[in-house]
Write a protein that holds these residues in place. Structure first.
Motif, short mmCIF file in Angstrom:
data_model
loop_
_atom_site.label_atom_id
_atom_site.label_comp_id
_atom_site.label_asym_id
_atom_site.label_seq_id
_atom_site.Cartn_x
_atom_site.Cartn_y
_atom_site.Cartn_z
N LEU A 30 0.81 -1.21 0.00
CA LEU A 30 0.00 0.00 0.00
C LEU A 30 0.84 1.26 0.00
CD1 LEU A 30 -2.85 -0.99 2.47
CD2 LEU A 30 -2.96 -0.83 -0.01
N ASP A 31 2.07 1.17 0.47
CA ASP A 31 2.95 2.34 0.49
C ASP A 31 3.10 2.93 -0.90
OD1 ASP A 31 4.73 4.26 1.50
OD2 ASP A 31 6.45 2.97 1.10
N ALA A 32 3.26 2.09 -1.88
CA ALA A 32 3.41 2.57 -3.26
C ALA A 32 2.14 3.24 -3.76
CB ALA A 32 3.78 1.40 -4.17
N LEU A 33 1.00 2.71 -3.38
CA LEU A 33 -0.27 3.27 -3.83
C LEU A 33 -0.63 4.55 -3.07
CD1 LEU A 33 -2.27 -0.06 -4.10
CD2 LEU A 33 -1.11 1.19 -5.93
N VAL A 34 -0.47 4.51 -1.76
CA VAL A 34 -0.81 5.67 -0.93
C VAL A 34 0.14 6.83 -1.24
CG1 VAL A 34 -0.95 6.51 1.45
CG2 VAL A 34 -1.86 4.28 0.87
N GLY A 35 1.36 6.50 -1.61
CA GLY A 35 2.35 7.53 -1.93
C GLY A 35 1.97 8.38 -3.13
N ASP A 42 1.90 11.06 2.20
CA ASP A 42 3.09 11.27 3.03
C ASP A 42 2.75 11.22 4.51
OD1 ASP A 42 4.66 11.55 0.78
OD2 ASP A 42 4.44 13.73 0.73
N THR A 43 1.62 11.78 4.87
CA THR A 43 1.19 11.78 6.27
C THR A 43 0.91 10.36 6.75
OG1 THR A 43 0.20 13.96 5.97
CG2 THR A 43 -0.51 12.70 7.88
N ILE A 44 0.23 9.59 5.95
CA ILE A 44 -0.11 8.22 6.33
C ILE A 44 1.15 7.37 6.48
CG2 ILE A 44 -1.20 6.09 5.49
CD1 ILE A 44 -3.39 7.90 4.28
N THR A 45 2.08 7.47 5.53
CA THR A 45 3.29 6.66 5.63
C THR A 45 4.19 7.12 6.78
OG1 THR A 45 4.34 7.99 3.89
CG2 THR A 45 3.29 5.94 3.22
N THR A 46 4.18 8.41 7.09
CA THR A 46 4.95 8.89 8.24
C THR A 46 4.38 8.31 9.53
OG1 THR A 46 5.58 10.92 7.11
CG2 THR A 46 5.69 10.93 9.52
N LEU A 47 3.08 8.34 9.67
CA LEU A 47 2.45 7.78 10.87
C LEU A 47 2.72 6.28 10.99
CD1 LEU A 47 -0.98 9.64 10.85
CD2 LEU A 47 0.95 10.02 12.40
N GLY A 49 5.31 4.79 9.87
CA GLY A 49 6.73 4.64 10.21
C GLY A 49 7.03 4.94 11.67
N VAL A 50 6.22 5.78 12.28
CA VAL A 50 6.41 6.15 13.68
C VAL A 50 5.82 5.08 14.61
CG1 VAL A 50 5.77 7.88 15.42
CG2 VAL A 50 6.55 8.60 13.18
N TYR A 51 4.90 4.31 14.12
CA TYR A 51 4.22 3.30 14.96
C TYR A 51 5.19 2.32 15.64
CZ TYR A 51 1.00 -0.36 16.41
OH TYR A 51 0.31 -1.29 17.14
N PRO A 52 6.17 1.75 14.94
CA PRO A 52 7.10 0.85 15.63
C PRO A 52 7.92 1.56 16.72
CG PRO A 52 7.25 0.52 13.27
CD PRO A 52 6.39 1.72 13.49
N ILE A 53 8.23 2.81 16.52
CA ILE A 53 8.96 3.56 17.54
C ILE A 53 8.06 3.75 18.76
CG2 ILE A 53 10.06 5.77 18.08
CD1 ILE A 53 10.85 5.86 15.07
N HIS A 54 6.79 4.03 18.51
CA HIS A 54 5.82 4.14 19.61
C HIS A 54 5.78 2.83 20.41
CE1 HIS A 54 2.06 4.55 21.79
NE2 HIS A 54 1.61 3.49 21.15
N LEU A 55 5.76 1.71 19.71
CA LEU A 55 5.72 0.42 20.39
C LEU A 55 6.97 0.18 21.22
CD1 LEU A 55 4.18 -1.96 17.70
CD2 LEU A 55 3.06 -0.86 19.65
N ALA A 56 8.12 0.56 20.69
CA ALA A 56 9.37 0.39 21.43
C ALA A 56 9.34 1.19 22.72
CB ALA A 56 10.56 0.80 20.56
N ARG A 57 8.84 2.41 22.66
CA ARG A 57 8.74 3.24 23.86
C ARG A 57 7.70 2.68 24.82
NH1 ARG A 57 9.30 9.34 21.37
NH2 ARG A 57 11.48 9.09 20.81
N LYS A 58 6.58 2.25 24.28
CA LYS A 58 5.49 1.71 25.11
C LYS A 58 5.96 0.52 25.95
CE LYS A 58 1.03 -0.59 24.56
NZ LYS A 58 0.03 -1.04 23.58
#
Length: 69
Positions: A30-35, A42-47, A49-58
């Motif tokens: 979906l990254d290719a299509l949403v892009g 860009d907003t969707i793919t940035t969010l 991409g941040v999700y795994p970092i959120h999980l690491a902190r959580k």
């Protein structure tokens, strides 16, 4: 939520974004299509991409894991 469930969600998200579809032997997600959608894509793919970092902190996995992501 436990770590294993969150990791399963992160893996599913990665599959959806990177290799969910196959066309003539070429895998894409979906990254290719949403892009193709200006700003919103860009907003969707940035969010996503941040999700795994959120999980690491959580789950307190540490700064080293966050930096690797």
């Amino acid at each position: 939520m436990d770590l294993e469930a969150d990791l399963a969600k992160a893996r599913l998200l990665a599959t959806l974004l990177d290799s969910q579809f196959n066309l003539l032997g070429i895998k894409f997600g979906l990254d290719a299509l949403v892009g193709l959608i200006p700003v919103l894509g860009d907003t969707i793919t940035t969010l996503a991409g941040v999700y795994p970092i959120h999980l690491a902190r959580k789950h307190g996995l540490g700064k080293w894991i966050e930096r690797k992501m």
